[in-house]
Write a protein that holds these residues in place. Structure first.
Motif, short mmCIF file in Angstrom:
data_model
loop_
_atom_site.label_atom_id
_atom_site.label_comp_id
_atom_site.label_asym_id
_atom_site.label_seq_id
_atom_site.Cartn_x
_atom_site.Cartn_y
_atom_site.Cartn_z
N PRO A 89 -20.96 -34.54 -35.37
CA PRO A 89 -19.82 -34.04 -35.81
C PRO A 89 -20.63 -33.09 -37.60
CG PRO A 89 -20.95 -36.56 -36.83
CD PRO A 89 -20.79 -36.64 -35.89
N LEU A 90 -21.63 -33.51 -38.12
CA LEU A 90 -22.60 -32.59 -38.59
C LEU A 90 -22.66 -30.85 -37.44
CD1 LEU A 90 -25.60 -34.21 -40.84
CD2 LEU A 90 -23.52 -33.27 -41.19
N SER A 91 -23.02 -31.04 -36.39
CA SER A 91 -23.58 -30.00 -35.50
C SER A 91 -21.98 -29.79 -34.97
CB SER A 91 -24.20 -30.59 -34.26
OG SER A 91 -22.89 -30.69 -32.82
N ARG A 113 -24.91 -29.04 -30.32
CA ARG A 113 -23.90 -27.96 -31.20
C ARG A 113 -23.63 -27.44 -29.36
NH1 ARG A 113 -21.96 -25.60 -35.01
NH2 ARG A 113 -22.40 -23.43 -35.63
N PRO A 114 -22.05 -26.76 -30.07
CA PRO A 114 -21.13 -26.85 -29.44
C PRO A 114 -21.26 -25.42 -27.86
CG PRO A 114 -19.52 -27.34 -31.07
CD PRO A 114 -21.31 -27.74 -30.65
N PRO A 119 -25.10 -20.61 -32.76
CA PRO A 119 -26.51 -21.53 -33.25
C PRO A 119 -26.28 -21.97 -34.77
CG PRO A 119 -27.39 -19.51 -32.20
CD PRO A 119 -25.99 -18.99 -32.12
N LEU A 120 -26.77 -23.08 -34.74
CA LEU A 120 -26.49 -23.33 -36.19
C LEU A 120 -28.24 -23.43 -37.23
CD1 LEU A 120 -25.21 -26.28 -37.88
CD2 LEU A 120 -26.79 -27.72 -36.58
N ASN A 121 -27.62 -22.91 -38.06
CA ASN A 121 -28.81 -22.65 -39.21
C ASN A 121 -29.35 -23.48 -39.51
OD1 ASN A 121 -28.11 -19.66 -39.31
ND2 ASN A 121 -26.35 -20.27 -40.26
N LEU A 152 -35.44 -24.82 -30.27
CA LEU A 152 -34.61 -25.45 -29.70
C LEU A 152 -33.96 -24.51 -29.90
CD1 LEU A 152 -34.92 -28.81 -31.43
CD2 LEU A 152 -35.68 -28.49 -29.24
N PRO A 153 -33.06 -25.04 -28.09
CA PRO A 153 -31.38 -23.73 -28.16
C PRO A 153 -30.57 -23.56 -28.87
CG PRO A 153 -32.03 -25.50 -26.47
CD PRO A 153 -33.09 -25.47 -26.88
N ARG A 154 -29.69 -24.32 -29.71
CA ARG A 154 -28.94 -23.99 -30.06
C ARG A 154 -28.75 -24.39 -31.93
NH1 ARG A 154 -25.97 -21.16 -28.22
NH2 ARG A 154 -23.95 -23.11 -29.34
#
Length: 227
Positions: A89-91, A113-114, A119-121, A152-154
């Motif tokens: 849920p965090l992602s 991460r969807p 990408p998630l900061n 890491l990709p996302r």
């Protein structure tokens, strides 16, 4: 009694004054309103007053609030300690995570991460004084962890975060924030491009700005004493 609008104005003025006093670029310091324990109605009021970034410490509290306010283009930041079983849920629901301190957590956030999301900061939380019971990577372990996470990709590694111990003097506050800035400088010299220092709260944001903070996390000075 001070209103939310008045308190928010005072904090913005304090940030602006510190930027001017310490030769920072005007509006270069972002205000993150720490909205933990605040109901959605209060967050919506702050949004109407121009605040766009809000920080939450507890996932269980944050998720219903995010859902209630999903019609508003809020940027949500998670600034609390992270449990490995809560990374999905965090992602999915947050734009920023400030408190990554383990490779395992970073990998899970990246994997979960969807793919249709940006990408998630991410910021790495640093335990500057190696305090027992406080989250954060030890400073000596920071370069290795940053090197493991950067590709890491996302997720996108943006910078560093710290919650220093309470200091009685302005110079004491600056000394600890300076340590975090020095670590950012060192990592960037090794090839990273970290642009974020998440440091400074209600009681020490001026010292943080003096030492290069780009995000200050303010709760009490905006919303009053927590419930």
């Amino acid at each position: 009694m001070q209103t939310l609008a008045h308190r928010l104005t005072l904090v913005r003025e304090q940030i602006s004054k510190a930027e001017q006093e310490f030769n920072r670029i005007p509006s270069s310091v972002q205000l993150l309103a720490v909205s933990k324990t605040q109901p959605p109605e209060t967050v919506a009021m702050a949004f109407d007053l121009g605040q766009r970034d809000f920080g939450e410490n507890y996932l269980q509290e944050a998720l219903p609030k995010i859902q209630t306010l999903k019609a508003l283009p809020i940027t949500w930041h998670f600034i609390g300690q992270i449990q490995a079983n809560k990374t999905r849920p965090l992602s999915e629901y947050f734009d920023w995570i400030h408190s990554v301190d383990r490779l395992k957590i970073a990998k899970r956030l990246s994997d979960q991460r969807p793919h249709n999301f940006k990408p998630l900061n991410v910021c790495l939380q640093v335990n500057l004084e190696n305090e027992a019971g406080k989250g954060g990577v030890r400073p000596a372990e920071l370069p290795v962890l940053a090197g493991q996470i950067i590709n890491l990709p996302r997720i996108r590694l943006r910078g560093l975060m710290a919650i220093p111990s309470r200091q009685d003097t302005f110079e004491g506050q600056r000394r600890l924030f300076r340590q975090l800035r020095n670590w950012q400088t060192l990592l960037n010299a090794e090839g990273l491009s970290l642009d974020t220092l998440s440091m400074g709260m209600s009681a020490d944001l001026t010292a943080a700005i003096a030492e290069g903070a780009t995000i200050v996390r303010v709760g009490t000075a905006i919303f009053g004493e927590r419930r």
